[in-house]
Design a protein around this motif. Structure first.
Motif, PDB file in Angstrom:
ATOM      1  N   SER A  80     -18.514 -21.428 -27.322  1.00  0.00           N
ATOM      2  CA  SER A  80     -18.609 -20.591 -26.125  1.00  0.00           C
ATOM      3  C   SER A  80     -17.472 -19.628 -25.941  1.00  0.00           C
ATOM      4  O   SER A  80     -17.298 -19.113 -24.856  1.00  0.00           O
ATOM      5  CB  SER A  80     -18.667 -21.437 -24.880  1.00  0.00           C
ATOM      6  OG  SER A  80     -19.547 -22.439 -25.056  1.00  0.00           O
TER       7      SER A  80
ATOM      8  N   THR B 165     -26.411 -15.025 -23.980  1.00  0.00           N
ATOM      9  CA  THR B 165     -25.267 -15.892 -24.268  1.00  0.00           C
ATOM     10  C   THR B 165     -24.786 -16.571 -22.998  1.00  0.00           C
ATOM     11  O   THR B 165     -24.330 -17.707 -23.036  1.00  0.00           O
ATOM     12  CB  THR B 165     -24.113 -15.095 -24.895  1.00  0.00           C
ATOM     13  OG1 THR B 165     -23.895 -13.933 -24.107  1.00  0.00           O
ATOM     14  CG2 THR B 165     -24.430 -14.686 -26.305  1.00  0.00           C
TER      15      THR B 165
ATOM     16  N   THR C 116     -26.874 -19.531 -22.513  1.00  0.00           N
ATOM     17  CA  THR C 116     -26.496 -20.591 -23.449  1.00  0.00           C
ATOM     18  C   THR C 116     -25.218 -21.287 -23.002  1.00  0.00           C
ATOM     19  O   THR C 116     -25.088 -22.497 -23.126  1.00  0.00           O
ATOM     20  CB  THR C 116     -26.293 -20.006 -24.852  1.00  0.00           C
ATOM     21  OG1 THR C 116     -27.360 -19.130 -25.104  1.00  0.00           O
ATOM     22  CG2 THR C 116     -26.252 -21.083 -25.884  1.00  0.00           C
ATOM     23  N   ASP C 117     -24.270 -20.500 -22.491  1.00  0.00           N
ATOM     24  CA  ASP C 117     -23.021 -21.101 -22.025  1.00  0.00           C
ATOM     25  C   ASP C 117     -23.292 -22.149 -20.959  1.00  0.00           C
ATOM     26  O   ASP C 117     -22.578 -23.138 -20.838  1.00  0.00           O
ATOM     27  CB  ASP C 117     -22.102 -20.034 -21.421  1.00  0.00           C
ATOM     28  CG  ASP C 117     -21.515 -19.151 -22.504  1.00  0.00           C
ATOM     29  OD1 ASP C 117     -21.593 -19.548 -23.668  1.00  0.00           O
ATOM     30  OD2 ASP C 117     -20.995 -18.089 -22.161  1.00  0.00           O
ATOM     31  N   LEU C 118     -24.315 -21.901 -20.151  1.00  0.00           N
ATOM     32  CA  LEU C 118     -24.620 -22.839 -19.079  1.00  0.00           C
ATOM     33  C   LEU C 118     -25.657 -23.863 -19.507  1.00  0.00           C
ATOM     34  O   LEU C 118     -26.119 -24.650 -18.695  1.00  0.00           O
ATOM     35  CB  LEU C 118     -25.132 -22.078 -17.855  1.00  0.00           C
ATOM     36  CG  LEU C 118     -24.079 -21.179 -17.212  1.00  0.00           C
ATOM     37  CD1 LEU C 118     -24.710 -20.366 -16.108  1.00  0.00           C
ATOM     38  CD2 LEU C 118     -22.955 -21.994 -16.650  1.00  0.00           C
ATOM     39  N   GLY C 119     -26.038 -23.850 -20.758  1.00  0.00           N
ATOM     40  CA  GLY C 119     -26.955 -24.874 -21.252  1.00  0.00           C
ATOM     41  C   GLY C 119     -28.409 -24.461 -21.272  1.00  0.00           C
ATOM     42  O   GLY C 119     -29.245 -25.234 -21.719  1.00  0.00           O
ATOM     43  N   ALA C 120     -28.722 -23.257 -20.790  1.00  0.00           N
ATOM     44  CA  ALA C 120     -30.120 -22.811 -20.816  1.00  0.00           C
ATOM     45  C   ALA C 120     -30.357 -22.018 -22.088  1.00  0.00           C
ATOM     46  O   ALA C 120     -30.324 -20.799 -22.102  1.00  0.00           O
ATOM     47  CB  ALA C 120     -30.431 -21.961 -19.588  1.00  0.00           C
ATOM     48  N   THR C 121     -30.580 -22.757 -23.176  1.00  0.00           N
ATOM     49  CA  THR C 121     -30.659 -22.137 -24.497  1.00  0.00           C
ATOM     50  C   THR C 121     -31.800 -21.140 -24.597  1.00  0.00           C
ATOM     51  O   THR C 121     -31.719 -20.170 -25.337  1.00  0.00           O
ATOM     52  CB  THR C 121     -30.871 -23.219 -25.557  1.00  0.00           C
ATOM     53  OG1 THR C 121     -30.281 -24.418 -25.076  1.00  0.00           O
ATOM     54  CG2 THR C 121     -30.243 -22.849 -26.854  1.00  0.00           C
TER      55      THR C 121
ATOM     56  N   PHE D 162     -28.836 -23.166 -11.792  1.00  0.00           N
ATOM     57  CA  PHE D 162     -28.045 -22.017 -12.227  1.00  0.00           C
ATOM     58  C   PHE D 162     -27.246 -21.450 -11.055  1.00  0.00           C
ATOM     59  O   PHE D 162     -26.056 -21.146 -11.195  1.00  0.00           O
ATOM     60  CB  PHE D 162     -28.988 -20.952 -12.799  1.00  0.00           C
ATOM     61  CG  PHE D 162     -28.299 -19.699 -13.227  1.00  0.00           C
ATOM     62  CD1 PHE D 162     -27.572 -19.667 -14.398  1.00  0.00           C
ATOM     63  CD2 PHE D 162     -28.373 -18.555 -12.462  1.00  0.00           C
ATOM     64  CE1 PHE D 162     -26.934 -18.505 -14.802  1.00  0.00           C
ATOM     65  CE2 PHE D 162     -27.739 -17.392 -12.860  1.00  0.00           C
ATOM     66  CZ  PHE D 162     -27.025 -17.374 -14.022  1.00  0.00           C
TER      67      PHE D 162
ATOM     68  N   ARG E 187     -24.335 -23.613 -10.240  1.00  0.00           N
ATOM     69  CA  ARG E 187     -23.282 -23.555 -11.249  1.00  0.00           C
ATOM     70  C   ARG E 187     -22.432 -22.294 -11.133  1.00  0.00           C
ATOM     71  O   ARG E 187     -21.307 -22.252 -11.607  1.00  0.00           O
ATOM     72  CB  ARG E 187     -23.905 -23.580 -12.653  1.00  0.00           C
ATOM     73  CG  ARG E 187     -24.244 -24.934 -13.190  1.00  0.00           C
ATOM     74  CD  ARG E 187     -23.051 -25.814 -13.382  1.00  0.00           C
ATOM     75  NE  ARG E 187     -22.005 -25.217 -14.211  1.00  0.00           N
ATOM     76  CZ  ARG E 187     -21.991 -25.251 -15.518  1.00  0.00           C
ATOM     77  NH1 ARG E 187     -22.929 -25.857 -16.174  1.00  0.00           N
ATOM     78  NH2 ARG E 187     -21.012 -24.703 -16.196  1.00  0.00           N
TER      79      ARG E 187
ATOM     80  N   ALA F 190     -16.230 -27.025 -17.425  1.00  0.00           N
ATOM     81  CA  ALA F 190     -17.520 -26.357 -17.527  1.00  0.00           C
ATOM     82  C   ALA F 190     -17.469 -24.978 -16.890  1.00  0.00           C
ATOM     83  O   ALA F 190     -18.143 -24.053 -17.339  1.00  0.00           O
ATOM     84  CB  ALA F 190     -18.600 -27.206 -16.860  1.00  0.00           C
ATOM     85  N   ASP F 191     -16.650 -24.834 -15.828  1.00  0.00           N
ATOM     86  CA  ASP F 191     -16.545 -23.531 -15.171  1.00  0.00           C
ATOM     87  C   ASP F 191     -15.803 -22.531 -16.034  1.00  0.00           C
ATOM     88  O   ASP F 191     -16.062 -21.331 -15.950  1.00  0.00           O
ATOM     89  CB  ASP F 191     -15.823 -23.669 -13.829  1.00  0.00           C
ATOM     90  CG  ASP F 191     -16.648 -24.440 -12.836  1.00  0.00           C
ATOM     91  OD1 ASP F 191     -17.885 -24.424 -12.973  1.00  0.00           O
ATOM     92  OD2 ASP F 191     -16.071 -25.062 -11.934  1.00  0.00           O
TER      93      ASP F 191
ATOM     94  N   VAL G  67     -16.098 -22.138 -19.119  1.00  0.00           N
ATOM     95  CA  VAL G  67     -17.107 -21.544 -19.981  1.00  0.00           C
ATOM     96  C   VAL G  67     -17.944 -20.538 -19.201  1.00  0.00           C
ATOM     97  O   VAL G  67     -18.212 -19.420 -19.666  1.00  0.00           O
ATOM     98  CB  VAL G  67     -17.993 -22.658 -20.570  1.00  0.00           C
ATOM     99  CG1 VAL G  67     -19.153 -22.071 -21.315  1.00  0.00           C
ATOM    100  CG2 VAL G  67     -17.179 -23.543 -21.488  1.00  0.00           C
TER     101      VAL G  67
END
Lengths: 165, 331, 378, 177
Positions: free
Chosen positions: C30, C129, C132-137, C208, C211, C360-361, C363
């Motif tokens: 990331s 991207t 993706t960084d937040l996990g939603a590929t 989302f 986050r 996580a933040d 990222v």
């Protein structure tokens, strides 16, 4: 705004700090001597006449005879900007740091130090930023001699990489 | 001869276990293939197509390759914990399958406290993950292991509460009895309190199986690979297998608890119904995984304790009340 | 508390627990390239962050000094490689201003079209991207699906997918291919029909939102003091878009809105880019209606020499203000070229912004600043 | 499968009795390895964007069983996508060392292959081959996704010629841009 008026505003804000002020469209070119540099930048930032509080750019250039710092400050609501140039002593380049006025210039000053070796006095963390820490010399000075890059890997390394298991 | 041998309870149990192991591993390979295909479908691409017909053999190739990869134990790692951790994760996941009834009488070992056993055995895996996280001596792994421990401990509670509500209705802790109680489309999901319990259970299991939006222990974009960052080859394969086996078990258990177990339309054998229903649930889990972003660690724990646990408690009271006063499912 | 216990308590205090130093990068999924973040953590909370850059440094500015002006143009492609054309333009503009070269109208309009198409491609990459960084590929794949269409259009005109090198000093090397405008307009329609999907997948997703909302807030004064530009600055409520502020090419004649949001948080920075997609579509639709016939390049001598002086260009790249400062001493080579990369300036804020947030933040915040290491390191 | 490999005979001689077995196992494992080349999520610069595009919907590397893993421990192939600076070089070597055997390296793009346009820059390593052994060079600036896929397929073919006994070819394959 008329260029003459813009020039007047900047001259008024800077007082006697600037050596020369020229307006060109919405761009004001200011030349300052090193002792007045910080005071002039502070005046440009705080004076309501200029209100150049946006740190747009900071760089330097070296002609071989002279080294010059180049600041660009902008005033976003007023749509004008100032290009401040300040000649340095080439043998012992030093300048006051303005990283406390604009935190955005922190890295720009580090970059100028990295490339030209300009020591910014009062900078909180003046280290190399782009080049490796153990780099020798300041590549953007005209007297810098390029050298072929050595082995990229330092310390003991397997000599025959092809046979490495 | 074989029947004689099977009469011996020890041999019988061993045979059951071996059969289960084979079925689980095969099922996991199918599941991994399915995951990639579902991901491809959702993400408007194809997924594996080149290995074997329609890419069917993709998981087999992956598994074989992992078996023969170099097995690295990093020098700073705690060897004992590092080596043991994958087993601690893998074995409990297999062990819980022992009590899963696939059909009437098709269960490796049924006993009256099966539901409790499932919960108890499942929690052992937490140990393995924490061991992996700590034993690797890698900071990403450590954070992953700690996240995992916090997450599993927190989400175990709503899951237990949801199972408890089912136990009230079935009046038994045996999974066979629970499934039997739902015969003839008397599925527990049709009872309002248990419908809520099913939601709580599924959300909890999403977290227990480390799937998005709760895949924090191995959050790729934050912790590289979390607790199994330093694992390679066969040891990584064990984590991988365990994760998918766990996913399948979570879905199968949900079918037994809420969706009538092997109950279905006549004509097909019950085991097929159970597996089919499980795969539908697994598909839902995958769907969620490839749609939602990941939550943050404080939100994750906050959600468990502030939302899921209270709902779980209400569901338990509600289920108890409806069993006692409204008759529930059983007299 | 009795004596023994008090001693024990003191002993624990004396242990002096310290933060865990975690090295994120240079290889990390990331960090958007090879940025290295040295994080000091207290549990999951960041106590200090030190970004280390320069892992892609190749001395581009030094290389520029060794070359005639125009020979440097291909290298600019590899600065912000997600939006190469903006770099080409910024470099060409600086040379044009230094040497006093005019650009024909038609070339200016095509340049605008190229800029906006490339901006769309770049913002789509950001959306992907960031997801993706937040996990939603899945967002990545959706965004790349549309990006691929934009790249096909850019390839049709420039012949390359990523490093276009299409803008020349004084104009463009060639005119648009036939029916290219129709392709662009069709793409505009396609994109508009797809952005709803992005909104359903990310913008309106409660996870989302939780986050990103209220995470990594940059107040307007700070954003100015740090010299941020682009959507990162505009998300903090400062209306500064070079396309409006100091219009270049034909932007002065185009009707579009500068997206300015108030919150200054990660979500606002995301949303600013997401909304700019629609503004870019709006600009693209105006370009072809108003494009005049005419030459696409003005005559420039074989050996390009500029009078001594200092000139700089300002271009609104997808990441912010991109500016080439060129110093000429009258020779065929520039004496000094400095590139003010928007990512470099925007990245300065990261270290102070992430303190007190979770790993996580970090990222999420880094993703929302949208850096390209190629131009940070130069 | 049934095809007789010309190498086979020499192996039978080398390992009396076990040679046929080794060759058989080789076939199986090479099939598995070549069809399951998990690569490291490791991008340096421009080429990394094309690498992402190759993995994304339009080109979809997952068709070939190529997944991207974030940790070197679970990767089989390192795609070096971009230029390698002197400052970055030790990290690349370290990542390579962290990967478990058997491992392969694909240099993507002119910069990773030979320094590309930056050959006259002091801070750039003239090709990643100076740091790690490279199996496939894919030229191009950046290579098109099709080129990268071609390079990966050539790498698959090379893997199929290897043996679990550590017999590997080391002459790199070159794909022109």
């Amino acid at each position: 705004m008329a260029q003459a008026e813009l020039k007047e505003r900047f001259e008024g804000a800077l007082g006697g700090l600037a050596e020369a002020v020229e307006a060109e469209g919405s761009l004001v070119r200011v030349r300052v001597a090193l002792p007045n540099l910080r005071a002039a930048l502070l005046a440009l930032k705080t004076s309501p006449d200029t209100a150049c509080d946006f740190p747009a750019n900071l760089t330097a250039f070296d002609t071989g005879q002279e080294m010059t710092l180049l600041y660009r400050l902008a005033s976003i609501p007023n749509r004008w900007q100032a290009l401040v140039s300040c000649p340095l002593d080439r043998e012992d380049p030093k300048a006051p740091s303005v990283a406390d006025l604009w935190p955005g210039f922190n890295w720009f000053e580090r970059e100028v130090y990295d490339m030209f070796g300009v020591a910014f006095e009062g900078h909180p963390d003046l280290r190399r930023i782009l080049l490796p820490d153990d780099w020798e010399g300041f590549p953007f000075r005209k007297d810098y001699v390029s050298k072929p890059s050595g082995s990229p890997l330092k310390g003991p390394q397997p000599t025959d990489l092809g046979e490495q298991a | 001869m074989i029947e004689q041998a099977l009469a011996n309870p020890w041999i019988r149990q061993l045979a059951n276990a071996a059969l289960l192991l084979a079925v689980i591993n095969l099922g996991v390979l199918v599941l991994i293939y399915m995951e990639r295909k579902v991901a491809g479908f959702i993400q408007s691409r194809l997924g594996p197509v080149h290995v074997g017909p329609r890419g069917w053999l993709q998981s087999v190739a992956d598994a074989l390759k992992l078996i023969l990869k170099e097995d690295i134990i990093p020098a700073p790692a705690d060897r004992f914990l590092f080596v043991l951790a994958p087993f601690f994760v893998f074995v409990p996941v297999l062990a819980v399958f022992l009590v899963l009834p696939f059909n009437a009488g098709w269960v490796a070992h049924d006993f009256s406290l099966a539901a409790l056993y499932v919960i108890a055995a499942g929690t052992v895996a937490i140990m393995g993950i924490v061991m992996a996280g700590w034993g690797t001596n890698n900071k990403y792994s450590l954070l992953g292991g700690l996240r995992s421990a916090a997450q599993l401990v927190s989400y175990e509670i709503p899951v237990v509460l949801a199972i408890l509500a089912v136990v009230f209705y079935a009046q038994s802790m045996s999974l066979v009895d629970i499934a039997e109680a739902q015969r003839g489309f008397g599925w527990f999901i049709f009872h309002p309190p248990l419908l809520v319990a099913a939601f709580v259970y599924m959300i909890g299991q999403l977290a227990e199986t480390n799937r998005t939006p709760f895949d924090l222990p191995e959050a790729e974009s934050e912790l590289v690979s979390g607790f199994h960052t330093e694992y390679s080859g066969i040891r990584f394969a064990m984590f991988f297998l365990a994760e998918f086996a766990n996913t399948f078990f979570a879905a199968a258990l949900a079918v037994v608890l809420f969706f009538g177990g092997w109950d279905g339309l006549p004509g097909l054998t019950g085991a097929l119904w159970l597996v089919a229903k499980s795969y539908v649930l697994v598909f839902v889990l995958m769907w969620i995984r490839w749609t939602l972003p990941r939550v943050r660690v404080d939100q994750l724990l906050g959600f468990a304790w502030k939302v899921l646990v209270p709902i779980g408690l209400i569901v338990v009271l509600w289920a108890a009340a409806s069993v006692v006063y409204a008759g529930g499912a059983k007299p | 508390m009795n004596g023994d216990l008090r001693d024990l308590h003191q002993e624990i205090l004396d242990l002096g627990t310290q933060g865990m130093v975690m090295n994120m990068g240079p290889q990390h999924p990331s960090t958007h390239g090879v940025l290295r973040l040295i994080l000091t953590l207290d549990g999951e909370e960041v106590m200090a962050c030190e970004p280390v850059i320069g892992y892609l440094h190749r001395g581009l500015e030094k290389m520029a000094e060794r070359r005639p002006y125009r020979h440097f143009l291909p290298f600019t492609d590899r600065l912000d490689y997600v939006c190469s054309l903006a770099n080409n333009l910024a470099c060409a503009q600086a040379i044009e201003r230094l040497a006093g070269i005019e650009v024909p109208d038609r070339a200016q309009w095509i340049r605008v079209a190229l800029m906006e198409l490339n901006r769309i491609a770049s913002h789509l990459l950001f959306l992907g991207t960031f997801g993706t960084d937040l996990g939603a590929t899945t967002m990545l794949l959706y965004a790349f699906r549309e990006r691929e269409e934009a790249l096909a259009l850019l390839e049709a005109i420039t012949g390359a997918r990523l490093t276009y090198n299409w803008i020349r000093v004084g104009g463009l090397p060639d005119d648009m291919p036939e029916n290219w405008d129709k392709g662009v307009l069709a793409f505009c329609d396609l994109l508009e029909s797809r952005v709803g999907e992005y909104d359903r997948l990310l913008t309106d997703n409660p996870i989302f939102r939780r986050r990103t909302e209220g995470v990594g807030v940059i107040p307007a004064e700070d954003a100015i003091a740090y010299g941020l530009t682009g959507p990162t600055l505009r998300a903090s409520g400062v209306e500064y878009d070079v396309r409006r502020w100091a219009p270049y090419e034909k932007y002065a004649e185009i009707d579009f809105d500068v997206v300015v949001l108030r919150d200054g948080d990660t979500f606002a920075r995301y949303l600013a880019r997401r909304l700019e997609l629609e503004q870019s579509v709006r600009i693209l639709r105006q370009v072809f209606d108003r494009m005049p016939e005419g030459p696409i390049a003005s005559k420039v001598g074989k050996v390009l020499k500029a009078p001594p002086g200092i000139a700089f260009s300002q271009v609104e790249s997808p990441r912010g203000e991109l500016s080439f400062t060129m110093v000429s001493d009258g020779s065929p080579n520039p004496q000094r070229v400095h590139i003010r990369a928007p990512s470099f300036a925007n990245l300065t804020v990261l270290a102070d912004l992430v303190v007190g947030n979770k790993v996580a933040d970090v990222v999420a915040i880094l993703g929302s600043i949208d850096i390209v290491l190629g131009e940070v390191d130069r | 499968m049934g095809e007789v490999n010309p190498d086979l005979q020499s192996r039978v001689v080398k390992f009396p009795g076990g040679g046929v077995l080794v060759a058989g196992i080789d076939e199986i494992f090479n099939w598995a390895r070549s069809n399951s080349m998990w690569s490291l999520t490791f991008g340096l610069s421009c080429c990394a964007i094309e690498m992402m595009a190759t993995a994304a919907s339009h080109y979809d590397l997952d068709r070939f069983g190529i997944l991207f893993r974030a940790t070197p421990r679970q990767a089989d192939v390192m795609i070096v996508a971009g230029w390698v600076s002197v400052k970055m070089a030790p990290f690349i070597r370290r990542l390579y060392d962290q990967m478990p055997d058997p491992k392969h390296v694909l240099a993507m793009g002119g910069c990773a292959c030979a320094g590309g346009p930056y050959r006259d820059s002091e801070t750039i390593v003239k090709g990643v081959g100076e740091i790690v052994p490279v199996d496939v060079f894919v030229y191009g600036c950046p290579p098109r996704p099709e080129n990268l896929i071609h390079g990966l397929i050539l790498l698959q073919e090379r893997i199929r010629e290897e043996s679990i006994l550590g017999v590997r070819k080391r002459e790199p394959i070159t794909v022109q841009g």
